[in-house]
Design a protein around this motif. Structure first.
Motif, PDB file in Angstrom:
ATOM      1  N   UNK A  58       0.852  -1.203   0.000  1.00 12.35           N
ATOM      2  CA  UNK A  58       0.000   0.000   0.000  1.00 12.35           C
ATOM      3  C   UNK A  58       0.884   1.248   0.000  1.00 12.35           C
ATOM      4  N   UNK A  59       1.876   1.246   0.893  1.00 15.25           N
ATOM      5  CA  UNK A  59       2.707   2.441   1.050  1.00 15.25           C
ATOM      6  C   UNK A  59       3.610   2.632  -0.176  1.00 15.25           C
ATOM      7  N   UNK A  60       4.144   1.528  -0.706  1.00 13.40           N
ATOM      8  CA  UNK A  60       4.998   1.634  -1.902  1.00 13.40           C
ATOM      9  C   UNK A  60       4.228   2.291  -3.049  1.00 13.40           C
ATOM     10  N   UNK A  82      11.501   5.184   3.328  1.00 13.36           N
ATOM     11  CA  UNK A  82      11.063   3.816   3.619  1.00 13.36           C
ATOM     12  C   UNK A  82      11.198   3.482   5.107  1.00 13.36           C
ATOM     13  N   UNK A  83      10.462   2.474   5.516  1.00 15.77           N
ATOM     14  CA  UNK A  83      10.450   2.081   6.929  1.00 15.77           C
ATOM     15  C   UNK A  83      10.739   0.608   7.113  1.00 15.77           C
ATOM     16  N   UNK A  84      10.891  -0.119   6.027  1.00 11.77           N
ATOM     17  CA  UNK A  84      11.274  -1.539   6.087  1.00 11.77           C
ATOM     18  C   UNK A  84      12.302  -1.761   4.981  1.00 11.77           C
ATOM     19  N   UNK A 174      12.496  -0.636  11.351  1.00  9.66           N
ATOM     20  CA  UNK A 174      13.083   0.530  10.682  1.00  9.66           C
ATOM     21  C   UNK A 174      14.541   0.748  11.079  1.00  9.66           C
ATOM     22  N   UNK A 175      14.886   0.484  12.342  1.00  5.24           N
ATOM     23  CA  UNK A 175      16.272   0.707  12.774  1.00  5.24           C
ATOM     24  C   UNK A 175      17.283  -0.046  11.890  1.00  5.24           C
ATOM     25  N   UNK A 176      16.966  -1.286  11.428  1.00  2.00           N
ATOM     26  CA  UNK A 176      17.933  -1.984  10.573  1.00  2.00           C
ATOM     27  C   UNK A 176      18.260  -1.250   9.266  1.00  2.00           C
ATOM     28  N   UNK A 177      17.443  -0.291   8.877  1.00  2.00           N
ATOM     29  CA  UNK A 177      17.716   0.453   7.638  1.00  2.00           C
ATOM     30  C   UNK A 177      18.971   1.319   7.754  1.00  2.00           C
ATOM     31  N   UNK A 178      19.369   1.612   8.996  1.00  2.00           N
ATOM     32  CA  UNK A 178      20.580   2.417   9.191  1.00  2.00           C
ATOM     33  C   UNK A 178      21.752   1.773   8.440  1.00  2.00           C
ATOM     34  N   UNK A 179      21.923   0.456   8.604  1.00  2.00           N
ATOM     35  CA  UNK A 179      23.039  -0.217   7.934  1.00  2.00           C
ATOM     36  C   UNK A 179      22.875  -0.175   6.421  1.00  2.00           C
ATOM     37  N   UNK A 180      21.626  -0.311   5.980  1.00  2.00           N
ATOM     38  CA  UNK A 180      21.348  -0.297   4.533  1.00  2.00           C
ATOM     39  C   UNK A 180      21.873   0.994   3.898  1.00  2.00           C
TER      40      UNK A 180
END
Ligand code: AP5
Length: 215
Positions: A58-60, A82-84, A174-180
């Motif tokens: 939905x969000x995409x 993004x959040x995931x 969402x926190x894992x996106x930091x590494x991304x």
């Protein structure tokens, strides 16, 4: 990116006002869809009320549609997306197809107790989306928006129990996106507990060094 109440919307709004960049907040778009009782709003409502993430597809689709509008051609600010990792991959793929790229990703860092104070004191304008705080940024006339005079409201998901759940959701998804993003050299971490203007100046300087076109 950053936990609920970190000041993402506040900074995005200032960038929008001063730099003329469109402020694309998935939270604002979804809340408007709920108010308008659209199909997206009906599908999103229960997730938002509980503080859960609305499904990625939905969000995409919301972001893809918004980014295709001509006013984004000179740049844009994504707030809350993004959040995931799946959303980040979808955004990367869409931007690559469109021949575009991100100039900067900003991560807002703040202690949990400061977040709770910010969210319980937050009031928002349901008409124009302006963000206030009872202590830090009170409206000129109590309870009324400075810009359009509408009655300010408290967001339904700012109840303390929902806020605690939103924080858990942030840490998990969402926190894992930091590494991304950190690996790409476009990543800035800001101490979001400082005054609004100091946070703004730091982000502006960083974006300027990356994109060279903000004032
Ligand atoms: P969304 O609306 O994005 O909420 P959020 O990320 O939880 O962030 P907030 O809007 O609560 O906080 P903010 O960081 O913008 O802080 P603000 O600037 O207002 O999302 C809501 C819901 O929609 C989600 O829970 C989910 O259900 C759904 N959703 C949205 N995007 C999604 C996605 N991509 N995928 C799936 N679901 C999605 O500031 C807070 C307060 O602090 C204000 O009162 C402000 O005046 C004050 N303040 C700000 N900066 C400062 C400062 N420096 N000093 C002192 N006070 C400050």
């Amino acid at each position: 990116m950053g936990p609920p109440g970190a000041g993402k919307g506040t900074q995005a709004q200032i960038f929008h006002e001063r730099q003329g960049l469109p402020h694309i907040s998935t939270g604002d778009i979804l809340r408007q869809a709920v108010r308008d009782d659209t199909e997206v709003g009906r599908r999103a409502f229960a997730y938002m009320r509980e503080g859960d993430l609305v499904p990625d597809e939905i969000v995409d689709e919301i972001v893809r549609t918004r980014l295709a509008e001509p006013d984004t051609a000179g740049g844009f600010i994504l707030d809350g997306y993004p959040r995931t990792l799946s959303q980040a991959d979808a955004l990367d793929a869409w931007l690559a197809r469109a021949g575009r790229s991100l100039d900067a990703v900003v991560s807002f860092e703040i202690r949990e107790e400061a977040l709770l104070r910010r969210l319980t004191g937050r009031r928002v304008c349901p008409v124009c989306g302006s963000i206030y705080h009872l202590d830090v940024k009170p409206p000129r006339v109590p309870g009324r928006c400075d810009l359009d005079g509408a009655e300010l409201i408290q967001r339904r998901d700012d109840a303390q129990s929902t806020v605690l759940h939103r924080l858990e959701v942030f840490r998990r998804w969402t926190a894992p996106l930091v590494d991304h993003y950190r690996r790409r050299g476009i990543f800035l971490t800001v101490n979001a507990e400082r005054p609004v203007v100091d946070v703004y100046d730091e982000i502006r300087e960083f974006v300027q060094s990356r994109a060279g076109r903000v004032r």
